[in-house]
Design a protein around this motif. Structure first.
Motif, mmCIF file in Angstrom:
data_model
loop_
_atom_site.group_PDB
_atom_site.id
_atom_site.type_symbol
_atom_site.label_atom_id
_atom_site.label_comp_id
_atom_site.label_asym_id
_atom_site.label_seq_id
_atom_site.Cartn_x
_atom_site.Cartn_y
_atom_site.Cartn_z
ATOM 1 N N MET A 49 0.852 -1.193 0.000
ATOM 2 C CA MET A 49 0.000 0.000 0.000
ATOM 3 C C MET A 49 0.885 1.239 0.000
ATOM 4 O O MET A 49 1.815 1.348 0.805
ATOM 5 C CB MET A 49 -0.898 -0.007 1.248
ATOM 6 N N TYR A 80 1.379 5.159 0.799
ATOM 7 C CA TYR A 80 0.774 6.008 1.824
ATOM 8 C C TYR A 80 0.812 7.474 1.422
ATOM 9 O O TYR A 80 1.779 7.954 0.829
ATOM 10 C CB TYR A 80 1.510 5.815 3.143
ATOM 11 N N TYR A 133 6.701 4.957 6.103
ATOM 12 C CA TYR A 133 6.984 3.652 6.699
ATOM 13 C C TYR A 133 8.310 3.145 6.152
ATOM 14 O O TYR A 133 8.526 3.118 4.939
ATOM 15 C CB TYR A 133 5.872 2.664 6.346
ATOM 16 N N GLU A 148 -6.519 5.039 8.855
ATOM 17 C CA GLU A 148 -6.552 3.815 8.048
ATOM 18 C C GLU A 148 -5.143 3.416 7.623
ATOM 19 O O GLU A 148 -4.807 2.216 7.614
ATOM 20 C CB GLU A 148 -7.451 4.020 6.832
ATOM 21 N N GLU A 149 -4.327 4.402 7.268
ATOM 22 C CA GLU A 149 -2.963 4.087 6.862
ATOM 23 C C GLU A 149 -2.129 3.627 8.052
ATOM 24 O O GLU A 149 -1.294 2.713 7.908
ATOM 25 C CB GLU A 149 -2.341 5.302 6.180
ATOM 26 N N ASP A 204 -3.310 1.968 10.540
ATOM 27 C CA ASP A 204 -3.770 0.606 10.793
ATOM 28 C C ASP A 204 -3.105 -0.374 9.841
ATOM 29 O O ASP A 204 -2.680 -1.470 10.233
ATOM 30 C CB ASP A 204 -5.289 0.562 10.649
ATOM 31 N N ASP A 205 -3.006 0.021 8.580
ATOM 32 C CA ASP A 205 -2.341 -0.833 7.595
ATOM 33 C C ASP A 205 -0.862 -1.006 7.935
ATOM 34 O O ASP A 205 -0.325 -2.119 7.846
ATOM 35 C CB ASP A 205 -2.490 -0.236 6.197
ATOM 36 N N ALA A 206 -0.209 0.083 8.347
ATOM 37 C CA ALA A 206 1.223 0.019 8.649
ATOM 38 C C ALA A 206 1.488 -0.866 9.862
ATOM 39 O O ALA A 206 2.435 -1.673 9.867
ATOM 40 C CB ALA A 206 1.773 1.422 8.880
ATOM 41 N N GLY A 209 -0.397 -3.317 10.851
ATOM 42 C CA GLY A 209 -0.643 -4.683 10.409
ATOM 43 C C GLY A 209 0.513 -5.235 9.601
ATOM 44 O O GLY A 209 0.922 -6.393 9.779
ATOM 45 N N THR A 210 1.070 -4.417 8.718
ATOM 46 C CA THR A 210 2.218 -4.832 7.913
ATOM 47 C C THR A 210 3.415 -5.155 8.800
ATOM 48 O O THR A 210 4.080 -6.188 8.629
ATOM 49 C CB THR A 210 2.594 -3.727 6.912
ATOM 50 N N LYS A 258 -9.453 0.140 16.043
ATOM 51 C CA LYS A 258 -8.105 0.291 15.501
ATOM 52 C C LYS A 258 -7.084 0.415 16.625
ATOM 53 O O LYS A 258 -6.025 -0.235 16.611
ATOM 54 C CB LYS A 258 -8.028 1.522 14.597
#
Length: 275
Positions: free
Chosen positions: A1, A3, A8, A34-35, A37-39, A41-42, A99
């Motif tokens: 993804m 950003y 990141y 949201e970003e 949360d993605d980071a 998770g990654t 989150k």
């Protein structure tokens, strides 16, 4: 993804996540959350990452929730929430409780480096980290916000004293209260966070995970998760109460919540007294 609002990178087994909206004091838009949360998770799934370090670009860690920047307003128009209490509750729960709980429970040590303002939503994100290092210019402002960790961050009597008054907590007081682990000069804080993160990143990842699980389980056994869920309902009621005709505080012009404006009034008054 890719950003837009955060950066990141991974170096020496440390994932470095930085919110990157310094022009608006890293206000927490829906896209930014949201970003994040993605980071997280990654980083949680990457076996090369042993520790996660969180920063805010610029002079301030976070001025709190995004109450109406052009980017946020455009996003709300493109992705509107359901009208009424149901929509506000669902958005509040997902954005600021679910989150944040995921970030608190990510299976790796986390550390935040906080400088400048850490207001409301900033406190929420920082408090979800395992460790907080603060710059000596950090200023924390809490409330009965969505992820209400405040009475877990310090003694409940101190929490009540601060929240009733709605005032800033500087770095020295935050250290005394146990809200932060250590305080450093602002020009050293980032390097100190990375140095600590890289030290613990050399330890065994599975052992670090078990240590974190054990400590978090202690809090959960005492009711942390249940408290956050119940307190969120009280936050929603409190936020709805700000709409009442009899609400005691004036709604400020611009993009500040009434209790935030009250804290700035206290801050300016005390600064004038000391001048």
């Amino acid at each position: 993804m890719s950003y837009r609002t955060i950066s990141y990178e991974v170096a020496n087994n440390v994932a470095r996540i930085t919110t990157n909206r310094p022009r608006v004091r890293n206000a927490q838009s829906r896209v930014l959350l949201e970003e994040l949360d993605d980071a997280f998770g990654t980083a949680g799934e990457d076996t090369d990452v042993h520790v996660i370090a969180l920063f805010g670009a610029g002079e301030h860690f976070s001025g709190g929730h995004d109450l109406g920047t052009p980017e946020e307003l455009a996003d709300r128009e493109e992705r509107p929430i359901e009208a009424g209490l149901r929509g506000r509750f669902d958005r509040s729960r997902e954005q600021f409780v679910d989150k944040t709980m995921r970030w608190r429970n990510v299976a790796k040590p986390t550390i935040a480096g906080v400088q400048g303002y850490c207001i409301f939503g900033g406190w929420i994100v920082a408090s979800a980290m395992d460790i907080i290092y603060a710059a000596d210019n950090a200023m924390f402002l809490g409330s009965n916000f969505q992820f209400f960790s405040v009475p877990w961050d310090m003694h409940p009597r101190k929490a009540k004293e601060l929240l009733y008054e709605s005032r800033f907590v500087d770095a020295a007081e935050a250290l005394e209260l146990g809200l932060v682990n250590r305080v450093f000069p602002v020009d050293r804080m980032h390097d100190e966070v990375i140095a600590y993160a890289e030290r613990i990143a050399r330890n065994d990842p599975f052992q670090l995970r078990m240590i974190k699980l054990a400590v978090n389980q202690m809090q959960d056994a005492q009711g942390f998760h249940a408290h956050i869920t119940a307190a969120h309902l009280m936050h929603v009621a409190s936020a709805e109460g700000e709409r009442d005709p009899g609400y005691a505080l004036k709604h400020p012009e611009g993009r500040r919540r009434p209790m935030v404006e009250r804290a700035f009034e206290h801050y300016r008054l005390n600064k004038d007294r000391k001048a």
